[in-house]
Design a protein around this motif. Structure first.
Motif, PDB file in Angstrom:
ATOM      1  N   ASN A  84       0.948  -1.120   0.141  1.00 39.95           N
ATOM      2  CA  ASN A  84      -0.010   0.026   0.103  1.00 39.95           C
ATOM      3  C   ASN A  84       0.765   1.242   0.089  1.00 39.95           C
ATOM      4  OD1 ASN A  84      -1.583   2.377   0.831  1.00 39.95           O
ATOM      5  ND2 ASN A  84      -3.313   0.649   1.417  1.00 39.95           N
ATOM      6  N   GLY A  85       0.709   2.195  -0.889  1.00 39.24           N
ATOM      7  CA  GLY A  85       1.631   3.377  -1.129  1.00 39.24           C
ATOM      8  C   GLY A  85       1.243   4.285  -0.036  1.00 39.24           C
ATOM      9  N   LEU A  86      -0.024   4.287   0.815  1.00 36.90           N
ATOM     10  CA  LEU A  86      -0.041   5.198   1.881  1.00 36.90           C
ATOM     11  C   LEU A  86       0.879   4.805   3.135  1.00 36.90           C
ATOM     12  CD1 LEU A  86      -3.897   5.734   1.596  1.00 36.90           C
ATOM     13  CD2 LEU A  86      -2.215   7.428   0.937  1.00 36.90           C
ATOM     14  N   ALA A  89       4.066   6.102   2.420  1.00 34.13           N
ATOM     15  CA  ALA A  89       4.268   7.541   2.892  1.00 34.13           C
ATOM     16  C   ALA A  89       3.933   8.001   4.269  1.00 34.13           C
ATOM     17  CB  ALA A  89       2.952   8.305   2.092  1.00 34.13           C
ATOM     18  N   ALA A  90       3.255   6.946   4.876  1.00 34.19           N
ATOM     19  CA  ALA A  90       2.985   7.100   6.524  1.00 34.19           C
ATOM     20  C   ALA A  90       4.542   7.102   6.927  1.00 34.19           C
ATOM     21  CB  ALA A  90       2.043   6.280   7.128  1.00 34.19           C
ATOM     22  N   CYS A  93       7.066   9.975   6.197  1.00 30.40           N
ATOM     23  CA  CYS A  93       6.513  11.214   7.132  1.00 30.40           C
ATOM     24  C   CYS A  93       6.972  10.861   8.496  1.00 30.40           C
ATOM     25  CB  CYS A  93       5.041  11.490   7.025  1.00 30.40           C
ATOM     26  SG  CYS A  93       4.480  12.179   5.294  1.00 30.40           S
ATOM     27  N   PRO A 107       0.770  14.271   9.232  1.00 30.87           N
ATOM     28  CA  PRO A 107       0.452  13.552   7.928  1.00 30.87           C
ATOM     29  C   PRO A 107       0.571  12.143   8.107  1.00 30.87           C
ATOM     30  CG  PRO A 107       1.525  15.570   7.376  1.00 30.87           C
ATOM     31  CD  PRO A 107       1.804  15.474   8.819  1.00 30.87           C
ATOM     32  N   LEU A 111      -1.863   9.835   7.422  1.00 32.51           N
ATOM     33  CA  LEU A 111      -1.851   8.605   6.397  1.00 32.51           C
ATOM     34  C   LEU A 111      -1.630   6.870   6.954  1.00 32.51           C
ATOM     35  CD1 LEU A 111       0.853  10.201   4.157  1.00 32.51           C
ATOM     36  CD2 LEU A 111      -1.526   9.779   3.674  1.00 32.51           C
ATOM     37  N   ILE A 114      -5.435   5.771   7.470  1.00 34.91           N
ATOM     38  CA  ILE A 114      -6.007   5.631   6.155  1.00 34.91           C
ATOM     39  C   ILE A 114      -5.336   4.205   5.707  1.00 34.91           C
ATOM     40  CG2 ILE A 114      -6.469   6.502   3.979  1.00 34.91           C
ATOM     41  CD1 ILE A 114      -6.495   9.161   5.119  1.00 34.91           C
ATOM     42  N   ALA A 115      -3.879   4.029   5.548  1.00 36.09           N
ATOM     43  CA  ALA A 115      -3.417   2.969   5.053  1.00 36.09           C
ATOM     44  C   ALA A 115      -3.990   1.725   5.723  1.00 36.09           C
ATOM     45  CB  ALA A 115      -2.056   3.080   5.333  1.00 36.09           C
ATOM     46  N   ARG A 118      -7.418   0.813   4.671  1.00 36.75           N
ATOM     47  CA  ARG A 118      -7.661   0.268   3.232  1.00 36.75           C
ATOM     48  C   ARG A 118      -6.703  -1.238   3.092  1.00 36.75           C
ATOM     49  NH1 ARG A 118      -6.322   5.320  -1.072  1.00 36.75           N
ATOM     50  NH2 ARG A 118      -8.299   6.385  -0.496  1.00 36.75           N
ATOM     51  N   ALA A 130       2.614   0.813   7.839  1.00 40.63           N
ATOM     52  CA  ALA A 130       1.716   1.770   8.383  1.00 40.63           C
ATOM     53  C   ALA A 130       1.520   2.057   9.859  1.00 40.63           C
ATOM     54  CB  ALA A 130      -0.085   1.383   8.063  1.00 40.63           C
TER      55      ALA A 130
END
Length: 172
Positions: A84-86, A89-90, A93, A107, A111, A114-115, A118, A130
């Motif tokens: 998962n890309g989120l 990203a988490a 960050c 963020p 993120l 949300i990740a 999902r 995540a």
């Protein structure tokens, strides 16, 4: 190694310990240079061609593409699972708080949540990423709040000391 009646330099093909030297092939196995046919008295097969009739390779393994065995199409043989890309990203960050400051922690927290939701829905990879982003985000946010409280406490204690008390009669 041969029998006692056989000279030691003429071993039988396939006997352990006797291997042909470079440039010399034991009798019965040789192919002509280029590999297109047997030598006189040999058992050669044309080089680079599958065995006729789809017979298996030595050892009982079938040749790819013959008798229903599928050919290799590439890949690792495992189903491809995407991360998962989120979640990535988490984590980025969360780690970036060290250099970019506490604003990237917020963020990371958003993120990360949300990740994780999902990932539960889709079954993608990246739950650990995540979670790591969430932990780093929350830890950075808590450390930032502690730092702000400490700065306020130090600033207020400095103000009280400089004031000199009430009605101190300071001579200006």
């Amino acid at each position: 190694m041969g029998s006692p009646n056989q000279p030691p330099d003429q071993g039988q093909p396939g006997v352990f310990g006797e291997q042909p030297t470079i440039g010399r092939q034991p009798g019965g196995y040789g192919q002509q240079p280029g590999g297109y046919g047997p030598q006189p008295g040999g058992y050669g097969q044309p080089g680079g061609y599958p065995q006729p009739g789809g017979y298996g390779q030595p050892g009982g393994y079938p040749q790819p593409g013959h008798q229903g065995m599928p050919t290799w199409t590439g890949g690792t043989g495992y189903p491809s699972m995407q991360t998962n890309g989120l979640a990535v990203a988490a984590l980025i960050c969360g780690v970036a708080q060290i250099m970019a400051g506490p604003l990237t922690g917020i963020p990371a927290i958003i993120l990360g949540h949300i990740a994780r939701s999902r990932i539960r829905q889709t079954g993608e990879q990246g739950a650990g990423l995540a979670l790591a982003g969430l932990i780093l985000g929350y830890a950075g946010l808590v450390l930032f709040i502690i730092l702000v409280i400490a700065i306020i406490a130090v600033a207020s204690s400095v103000r009280v000391r400089q004031g000199g008390g009430v009605g101190g009669g300071g001579g200006y």
